[in-house]
Design a protein around this motif. Structure first.
Motif, PDB file in Angstrom:
ATOM      1  N   VAL A 197       0.834  -1.210   0.000  1.00 46.93           N
ATOM      2  CA  VAL A 197       0.000   0.000   0.000  1.00 46.93           C
ATOM      3  C   VAL A 197       0.864   1.253   0.000  1.00 46.93           C
ATOM      4  O   VAL A 197       0.630   2.195  -0.771  1.00 46.93           O
ATOM      5  N   ALA A 198       1.880   1.282   0.865  1.00 42.99           N
ATOM      6  CA  ALA A 198       2.725   2.471   0.975  1.00 42.99           C
ATOM      7  C   ALA A 198       3.515   2.717  -0.307  1.00 42.99           C
ATOM      8  O   ALA A 198       3.738   3.873  -0.695  1.00 42.99           O
ATOM      9  N   THR A 199       3.930   1.655  -0.977  1.00 41.54           N
ATOM     10  CA  THR A 199       4.685   1.811  -2.224  1.00 41.54           C
ATOM     11  C   THR A 199       3.833   2.466  -3.302  1.00 41.54           C
ATOM     12  O   THR A 199       4.270   3.406  -3.987  1.00 41.54           O
ATOM     13  N   VAL A 200       2.603   1.986  -3.453  1.00 43.19           N
ATOM     14  CA  VAL A 200       1.700   2.578  -4.447  1.00 43.19           C
ATOM     15  C   VAL A 200       1.376   4.025  -4.072  1.00 43.19           C
ATOM     16  O   VAL A 200       1.380   4.925  -4.927  1.00 43.19           O
ATOM     17  N   LEU A 202       3.151   6.118  -2.317  1.00 39.54           N
ATOM     18  CA  LEU A 202       4.319   6.971  -2.534  1.00 39.54           C
ATOM     19  C   LEU A 202       4.464   7.332  -4.008  1.00 39.54           C
ATOM     20  O   LEU A 202       4.781   8.482  -4.349  1.00 39.54           O
ATOM     21  N   ALA A 203       4.214   6.375  -4.885  1.00 40.88           N
ATOM     22  CA  ALA A 203       4.301   6.652  -6.322  1.00 40.88           C
ATOM     23  C   ALA A 203       3.291   7.724  -6.731  1.00 40.88           C
ATOM     24  O   ALA A 203       3.608   8.639  -7.511  1.00 40.88           O
ATOM     25  N   VAL A 204       2.080   7.631  -6.195  1.00 43.57           N
ATOM     26  CA  VAL A 204       1.052   8.632  -6.495  1.00 43.57           C
ATOM     27  C   VAL A 204       1.457   9.995  -5.945  1.00 43.57           C
ATOM     28  O   VAL A 204       1.309  11.032  -6.613  1.00 43.57           O
ATOM     29  N   VAL A 205       1.983  10.008  -4.727  1.00 43.36           N
ATOM     30  CA  VAL A 205       2.403  11.263  -4.099  1.00 43.36           C
ATOM     31  C   VAL A 205       3.509  11.934  -4.910  1.00 43.36           C
ATOM     32  O   VAL A 205       3.470  13.150  -5.159  1.00 43.36           O
ATOM     33  N   VAL A 206       4.492  11.161  -5.329  1.00 43.26           N
ATOM     34  CA  VAL A 206       5.620  11.734  -6.072  1.00 43.26           C
ATOM     35  C   VAL A 206       5.160  12.273  -7.425  1.00 43.26           C
ATOM     36  O   VAL A 206       5.489  13.410  -7.805  1.00 43.26           O
ATOM     37  N   ALA A 207       4.382  11.479  -8.155  1.00 40.27           N
ATOM     38  CA  ALA A 207       3.942  11.904  -9.488  1.00 40.27           C
ATOM     39  C   ALA A 207       3.063  13.151  -9.410  1.00 40.27           C
ATOM     40  O   ALA A 207       3.281  14.133 -10.142  1.00 40.27           O
ATOM     41  N   SER A 208       2.078  13.130  -8.531  1.00 40.01           N
ATOM     42  CA  SER A 208       1.185  14.288  -8.408  1.00 40.01           C
ATOM     43  C   SER A 208       1.900  15.478  -7.784  1.00 40.01           C
ATOM     44  O   SER A 208       1.635  16.635  -8.138  1.00 40.01           O
ATOM     45  N   GLY A 209       2.834  15.199  -6.876  1.00 43.50           N
ATOM     46  CA  GLY A 209       3.585  16.282  -6.253  1.00 43.50           C
ATOM     47  C   GLY A 209       4.465  17.020  -7.239  1.00 43.50           C
ATOM     48  O   GLY A 209       4.579  18.253  -7.191  1.00 43.50           O
ATOM     49  N   LEU A 210       5.100  16.290  -8.147  1.00 44.27           N
ATOM     50  CA  LEU A 210       5.925  16.934  -9.171  1.00 44.27           C
ATOM     51  C   LEU A 210       5.079  17.840 -10.061  1.00 44.27           C
ATOM     52  O   LEU A 210       5.491  18.947 -10.423  1.00 44.27           O
ATOM     53  N   TYR A 211       3.888  17.367 -10.396  1.00 43.39           N
ATOM     54  CA  TYR A 211       2.982  18.202 -11.198  1.00 43.39           C
ATOM     55  C   TYR A 211       2.601  19.466 -10.423  1.00 43.39           C
ATOM     56  O   TYR A 211       2.588  20.574 -10.980  1.00 43.39           O
ATOM     57  N   ASN A 212       2.291  19.304  -9.139  1.00 43.00           N
ATOM     58  CA  ASN A 212       1.909  20.462  -8.320  1.00 43.00           C
ATOM     59  C   ASN A 212       3.037  21.480  -8.218  1.00 43.00           C
ATOM     60  O   ASN A 212       2.807  22.691  -8.272  1.00 43.00           O
TER      61      ASN A 212
END
Length: 299
Positions: A197-200, A202-212
């Motif tokens: 769960v944490a791996t998935v 984290l991937a969402v956080v990083v991808a969306s965070g870079l866009y933000n």
């Protein structure tokens, strides 16, 4: 004085809401399916149900408090005029519309906990969490691109990903004070589920965070003189530290849970120590994120 206090309390209650939403998301993400090794631990299942109730009530309290302090911050109203100011905000502003959406989402979550004990199997509970995340995203800086724009949807994904990450860690910390006494299959089931769960998340956080980051700082001409930039950098550093702690658990302590009985006990203790450290860092991330939400971005 009331205005200054409200401006200080706004990030605090925003953080309370995110923590409560994260707790709910963590319970949903870690709720076991029928027949899993974790569901056989009756105490764990009962604890998950209790955490669901706590999350819902804490979220409701945080929402009410956030709506009140935000009203004062927006209108600088006196105490006697507060009810009229609150009604004005609720009925005449986009922020008020999002508060109504948040309230509806919270009610859906609350009803979901009544209908189905474990929220992973309650569509109403899941819908409520997504709706609440959407309302939070649509009251942030992403709404500058439009209240239901692509930027808001990406920020909603960021909130959901961060909530799942924090929530799964928080739930595990609350579940595992005595997990060295659990059977090995139960410990492994929880640890493996958390890792996935944490791996998935984290991937969402990083991808969306870079866009933000690109959306917020890309057009800015004076990035390094803005308070927003330095708070953002502190947040990114904290996220990197939390991710590093998670990797330590995934690649070292998780493997210890599959070793001999002695190594399993040591592995369980080490795994939990890292979880607590990661939780502490993620709470700092939440505090910084809440502050970012009330700070003017770089221009």
């Amino acid at each position: 004085m009331a205005l200054s206090a409200a401006e200080l309390l706004q990030p605090l209650f925003a953080a309370v809401m995110i923590i409560a939403l994260s707790l709910a998301m963590g319970v949903a993400a870690l709720s076991p399916s029928k027949g899993s090794a974790l569901i056989s631990a009756a105490t764990a299942s009962a604890a998950l149900r209790r955490l669901t109730y706590w999350a819902c009530w804490l979220l409701g309290i945080g929402l009410a408090a956030y709506g009140c302090v935000s009203t004062v911050a927006m209108t600088d109203t006196a105490l006697m005029a507060f009810p009229a100011a609150l009604w004005l905000v609720l009925t005449k502003s986009h922020f008020g519309t999002m508060l109504w959406l948040s309230l509806a989402a919270w009610i859906a979550m609350l009803l979901g906990t009544v209908v189905v004990p474990l929220p992973l199997r309650s569509p109403l509970f899941i819908l409520g969490m997504v709706g609440f995340a959407l309302a939070r995203a649509a009251t942030g800086h992403a709404a500058d691109q439009g209240f239901f724009s692509f930027s808001v949807l990406i920020h909603m994904a960021h909130i959901l990903g961060a909530s799942v990450w924090l929530g799964s860690i928080l739930v595990c910390v609350l579940l595992t004070p005595a997990w060295s006494k659990w059977s090995a299959p139960q410990r492994n089931a929880l640890a493996q589920r958390l890792s996935e769960v944490a791996t998935v998340a984290l991937a969402v956080v990083v991808a969306s965070g870079l866009y933000n980051v690109a959306r917020t700082l890309g057009p800015a001409a004076n990035i390094w003189i803005a308070e927003y930039t330095w708070i953002l950098l502190a947040k990114l550093c904290a996220v990197a530290i939390a991710a590093g702690l998670g990797l330590r658990n995934r690649w070292y302590w998780l493997a210890q849970l599959d070793q001999s009985a002695h190594d399993q006990v040591n592995g369980a203790a080490g795994f939990r120590r890292i979880l607590i450290a990661e939780l502490f860092v993620l709470l700092i991330v939440v505090a910084l994120a809440a502050k970012l939400g009330t700070t003017m971005p770089a221009q």
